[in-house]
Scaffold this motif. Structure first.
Motif, PDB file in Angstrom:
ATOM      1  N   VAL A   1      97.728  70.988  69.385  1.00  0.00           N
ATOM      2  CA  VAL A   1      96.516  71.808  69.327  1.00  0.00           C
ATOM      3  C   VAL A   1      96.054  71.976  67.875  1.00  0.00           C
ATOM      4  CG1 VAL A   1      95.575  74.115  69.743  1.00  0.00           C
ATOM      5  CG2 VAL A   1      97.031  73.030  71.476  1.00  0.00           C
ATOM      6  N   LEU A   2      96.994  72.255  66.982  1.00  0.00           N
ATOM      7  CA  LEU A   2      96.649  72.413  65.570  1.00  0.00           C
ATOM      8  C   LEU A   2      96.092  71.120  64.991  1.00  0.00           C
ATOM      9  CD1 LEU A   2      99.715  74.508  64.309  1.00  0.00           C
ATOM     10  CD2 LEU A   2      97.400  75.336  64.741  1.00  0.00           C
ATOM     11  N   GLY A   3      96.674  69.991  65.374  1.00  0.00           N
ATOM     12  CA  GLY A   3      96.193  68.706  64.888  1.00  0.00           C
ATOM     13  C   GLY A   3      94.769  68.420  65.321  1.00  0.00           C
ATOM     14  N   ILE A   4      94.474  68.676  66.591  1.00  0.00           N
ATOM     15  CA  ILE A   4      93.119  68.457  67.095  1.00  0.00           C
ATOM     16  C   ILE A   4      92.136  69.418  66.431  1.00  0.00           C
ATOM     17  CG2 ILE A   4      91.656  68.552  69.150  1.00  0.00           C
ATOM     18  CD1 ILE A   4      94.110  67.688  70.781  1.00  0.00           C
ATOM     19  N   SER A   5      92.540  70.674  66.240  1.00  0.00           N
ATOM     20  CA  SER A   5      91.679  71.650  65.575  1.00  0.00           C
ATOM     21  C   SER A   5      91.365  71.216  64.146  1.00  0.00           C
ATOM     22  CB  SER A   5      92.352  73.026  65.565  1.00  0.00           C
ATOM     23  OG  SER A   5      92.631  73.470  66.872  1.00  0.00           O
ATOM     24  N   TYR A   6      92.373  70.721  63.441  1.00  0.00           N
ATOM     25  CA  TYR A   6      92.176  70.261  62.066  1.00  0.00           C
ATOM     26  C   TYR A   6      91.235  69.064  62.045  1.00  0.00           C
ATOM     27  CZ  TYR A   6      93.553  69.480  57.184  1.00  0.00           C
ATOM     28  OH  TYR A   6      93.554  69.335  55.817  1.00  0.00           O
ATOM     29  N   ALA A   7      91.371  68.182  63.051  1.00  0.00           N
ATOM     30  CA  ALA A   7      90.485  67.024  63.148  1.00  0.00           C
ATOM     31  C   ALA A   7      89.046  67.441  63.397  1.00  0.00           C
ATOM     32  CB  ALA A   7      90.963  66.096  64.266  1.00  0.00           C
ATOM     33  N   ALA A   8      88.831  68.548  64.102  1.00  0.00           N
ATOM     34  CA  ALA A   8      87.476  69.037  64.342  1.00  0.00           C
ATOM     35  C   ALA A   8      86.850  69.593  63.072  1.00  0.00           C
ATOM     36  CB  ALA A   8      87.503  70.109  65.436  1.00  0.00           C
ATOM     37  N   VAL A   9      87.674  70.201  62.219  1.00  0.00           N
ATOM     38  CA  VAL A   9      87.171  70.874  61.029  1.00  0.00           C
ATOM     39  C   VAL A   9      86.815  69.902  59.912  1.00  0.00           C
ATOM     40  CG1 VAL A   9      87.884  72.342  59.101  1.00  0.00           C
ATOM     41  CG2 VAL A   9      88.246  73.112  61.459  1.00  0.00           C
ATOM     42  N   LEU A  10      87.682  68.947  59.625  1.00  0.00           N
ATOM     43  CA  LEU A  10      87.553  68.150  58.411  1.00  0.00           C
ATOM     44  C   LEU A  10      86.219  67.412  58.272  1.00  0.00           C
ATOM     45  CD1 LEU A  10      91.120  66.673  57.759  1.00  0.00           C
ATOM     46  CD2 LEU A  10      89.874  68.361  56.411  1.00  0.00           C
ATOM     47  N   PRO A  11      85.835  66.548  59.221  1.00  0.00           N
ATOM     48  CA  PRO A  11      84.566  65.831  59.033  1.00  0.00           C
ATOM     49  C   PRO A  11      83.354  66.748  59.052  1.00  0.00           C
ATOM     50  CG  PRO A  11      85.564  65.301  61.175  1.00  0.00           C
ATOM     51  CD  PRO A  11      86.558  66.122  60.422  1.00  0.00           C
ATOM     52  N   ALA A  12      83.369  67.782  59.910  1.00  0.00           N
ATOM     53  CA  ALA A  12      82.232  68.702  59.972  1.00  0.00           C
ATOM     54  C   ALA A  12      82.066  69.470  58.667  1.00  0.00           C
ATOM     55  CB  ALA A  12      82.408  69.670  61.141  1.00  0.00           C
ATOM     56  N   TRP A  13      83.175  69.940  58.105  1.00  0.00           N
ATOM     57  CA  TRP A  13      83.124  70.707  56.860  1.00  0.00           C
ATOM     58  C   TRP A  13      82.589  69.859  55.711  1.00  0.00           C
ATOM     59  CZ3 TRP A  13      82.824  74.877  54.142  1.00  0.00           C
ATOM     60  CH2 TRP A  13      83.210  74.864  52.797  1.00  0.00           C
ATOM     61  N   ASN A  14      83.091  68.652  55.568  1.00  0.00           N
ATOM     62  CA  ASN A  14      82.657  67.813  54.453  1.00  0.00           C
ATOM     63  C   ASN A  14      81.229  67.333  54.629  1.00  0.00           C
ATOM     64  OD1 ASN A  14      84.938  67.098  52.372  1.00  0.00           O
ATOM     65  ND2 ASN A  14      85.932  67.298  54.345  1.00  0.00           N
ATOM     66  N   ALA A  15      80.809  67.078  55.866  1.00  0.00           N
ATOM     67  CA  ALA A  15      79.417  66.709  56.101  1.00  0.00           C
ATOM     68  C   ALA A  15      78.495  67.873  55.770  1.00  0.00           C
ATOM     69  CB  ALA A  15      79.235  66.281  57.555  1.00  0.00           C
ATOM     70  N   LEU A  16      78.917  69.079  56.113  1.00  0.00           N
ATOM     71  CA  LEU A  16      78.142  70.275  55.814  1.00  0.00           C
ATOM     72  C   LEU A  16      78.040  70.492  54.304  1.00  0.00           C
ATOM     73  CD1 LEU A  16      76.735  72.464  57.497  1.00  0.00           C
ATOM     74  CD2 LEU A  16      78.821  73.824  57.326  1.00  0.00           C
ATOM     75  N   LEU A  17      79.161  70.338  53.628  1.00  0.00           N
ATOM     76  CA  LEU A  17      79.194  70.526  52.182  1.00  0.00           C
ATOM     77  C   LEU A  17      78.292  69.524  51.468  1.00  0.00           C
ATOM     78  CD1 LEU A  17      80.624  72.255  50.000  1.00  0.00           C
ATOM     79  CD2 LEU A  17      82.379  70.483  49.905  1.00  0.00           C
ATOM     80  N   ALA A  18      78.148  68.335  52.079  1.00  0.00           N
ATOM     81  CA  ALA A  18      77.373  67.272  51.442  1.00  0.00           C
ATOM     82  C   ALA A  18      75.920  67.656  51.220  1.00  0.00           C
ATOM     83  CB  ALA A  18      77.441  66.005  52.292  1.00  0.00           C
ATOM     84  N   TYR A  19      75.387  68.567  52.044  1.00  0.00           N
ATOM     85  CA  TYR A  19      73.994  68.965  51.889  1.00  0.00           C
ATOM     86  C   TYR A  19      73.752  69.759  50.610  1.00  0.00           C
ATOM     87  CZ  TYR A  19      73.415  67.409  56.690  1.00  0.00           C
ATOM     88  OH  TYR A  19      73.384  66.653  57.836  1.00  0.00           O
ATOM     89  N   TYR A  20      74.807  70.251  49.990  1.00  0.00           N
ATOM     90  CA  TYR A  20      74.666  70.990  48.741  1.00  0.00           C
ATOM     91  C   TYR A  20      74.818  70.084  47.514  1.00  0.00           C
ATOM     92  CZ  TYR A  20      74.716  75.652  50.860  1.00  0.00           C
ATOM     93  OH  TYR A  20      74.405  76.785  51.555  1.00  0.00           O
ATOM     94  N   VAL A  21      75.217  68.838  47.727  1.00  0.00           N
ATOM     95  CA  VAL A  21      75.431  67.937  46.599  1.00  0.00           C
ATOM     96  C   VAL A  21      74.088  67.382  46.148  1.00  0.00           C
ATOM     97  CG1 VAL A  21      76.526  65.798  45.824  1.00  0.00           C
ATOM     98  CG2 VAL A  21      77.732  67.312  47.403  1.00  0.00           C
ATOM     99  N   PRO A  22      73.729  67.555  44.877  1.00  0.00           N
ATOM    100  CA  PRO A  22      72.469  66.996  44.376  1.00  0.00           C
ATOM    101  C   PRO A  22      72.457  65.479  44.549  1.00  0.00           C
ATOM    102  CG  PRO A  22      73.411  68.522  42.790  1.00  0.00           C
ATOM    103  CD  PRO A  22      74.458  68.289  43.832  1.00  0.00           C
TER     104      PRO A  22
END
Length: 394
Positions: A306-327
């Motif tokens: 469960v923890l592994g799947i949860s971590y897999a859900a977070v990683l790509p979404a978080w970094n894609a979200l963060l990318a919108y702040y990168v100039p």
């Protein structure tokens, strides 16, 4: 190569992915297996010195990411990556001959300097159209390399330290050689800004994302707190042997790897908000359940999945979200600064986790980490996702 074509990575991104795998394979093997075991048994160094050396590696790697980003905005990608991988090779080579403690520490620090460029470059090369999907692939490559390296090194070191060392050196040279095939282009076609203007632009972006900054640190802090205490927690609180603990890690890591690409595609299609909310929330609940119920082997393995799947859900979404702040015109510097901010948690977390475990016990440390992740999940329920391009309906 068909996988790379299906994910629309292109030849250049495929090349970066291969280099990233080699770099992380060697890094995992070196930091988790070779450096601690070789330093203690072959060089006769104390565990304190070995710990300082590994810390020096992460400090230089984290601190210099911002500077590497600046270089990527000023010079060609091939020059920066090729030079960095050569420095990495020099640091790794020196470790084998570091009979003095200070040389051992300096060698590990140099090794950290050389590794900095490749991950930042991979982040700048991901396309906006399939960002979360491609982020999922990059994290899959990273996790497989980082996990497979120590396993392979442990087996080989039972036979020969020397062969293990030369294998790692050979793979480092292969990564360095492959970097010669990188096209000699900058991350953008725009003329570089003066350093002061770039930092002014990044400061404006940091002000815009000020609500996100604490989460960047807390996420890595909560995860890295667990690193020094998990083996002791598994043995003392869960009653697991070393072999059973290995099964736990394999279950969690395996399902993280399996879930990254599908979760990345789903978050591209459905939006990032609920992947972050549910991912962090379930991760926190899983840690809370393990810390309070202290289940046996099979239930612990279930929670690891469960923890592994949860971590897999977070990683790509978080970094894609963060990318919108990168100039867009200063991606190297932008990702370097953001990676440095996230790295603050990585540097603080292990020491904090160890101190908390010494004072209050390992279960309390796991519980505190669980609370951190749950709080972050609740925070994203109320976070203004409409500020992000493409996230208005998330």
């Amino acid at each position: 190569m068909s996988l790379f074509r299906n994910l629309k990575l292109g030849k250049e991104m495929a090349l970066f992915s291969i280099i990233l795998f080699l770099v992380e394979f060697v890094r995992g093997a070196a930091l988790i297996s070779f450096i601690p075991i070789y330093g203690e048994k072959a060089l006769g160094l104390s565990l304190g010195i070995i710990g300082i050396a590994i810390t020096a590696h992460y400090v230089t790697d984290t601190a210099l990411k911002m500077f590497i980003g600046y270089l990527l905005d000023r010079f060609s990608v091939r020059f920066v990556v090729h030079t960095g991988l050569f420095i990495s090779f020099v640091g790794l080579f020196l470790i084998h001959y570091a009979s003095y403690a200070w040389v051992f520490i300096v060698a590990a620090a140099i090794y950290g300097i050389g590794i900095s460029p490749i991950w930042i470059v991979c982040l700048t090369k991901v396309s906006n159209e399939n960002r979360a999907t491609q982020m999922g692939l990059l994290y899959t490559i990273w996790l497989i390399g980082l996990g497979a390296g120590p396993v392979a090194a442990n087996f080989i070191m039972d036979v020969s330290y020397a062969f293990t060392f030369w294998l790692l050196v050979g793979l480092s040279l292969l990564a360095w050689f492959l970097s010669l095939r990188i096209t000699n282009v900058k991350t953008t076609d725009v003329k570089p800004m003066p350093m002061r203007e770039q930092f002014s632009l990044l400061f404006d972006r940091l002000k815009q994302m000020k609500l996100l900054l604490p989460g960047m640190v807390l996420q890595t802090l909560g995860a890295s707190m667990l690193v020094p205490i998990l083996p002791g927690f598994a043995e003392a609180e869960l009653g697991l042997s070393s072999t059973q603990y290995s099964y736990l890690l394999m279950a969690g890591g395996g399902f993280t790897v399996l879930g990254l690409i599908p979760m990345g595609r789903l978050s591209d299609a459905l939006g990032k908000k609920w992947f972050l909310v549910l991912g962090f929330g379930i991760f926190g609940f899983g840690l809370y359940s393990i810390a309070t119920a202290q289940p046996g082997l099979w239930i612990s393995i279930m929670w690891a999945v469960v923890l592994g799947i949860s971590y897999a859900a977070v990683l790509p979404a978080w970094n894609a979200l963060l990318a919108y702040y990168v100039p867009p015109m200063q991606q190297g510097l932008g990702w370097g600064i953001f990676s440095t901010v996230e790295g603050i948690g990585v540097m603080i977390g292990p020491a904090l986790g160890g101190v908390l475990a010494s004072w209050y016990g390992t279960s309390t440390t796991v519980l505190i980490s669980a609370i951190l992740f749950a709080v972050i999940g609740v925070f994203y329920i109320f976070f203004p996702f409409e500020a992000f391009k493409g996230e208005r309906n998330a």
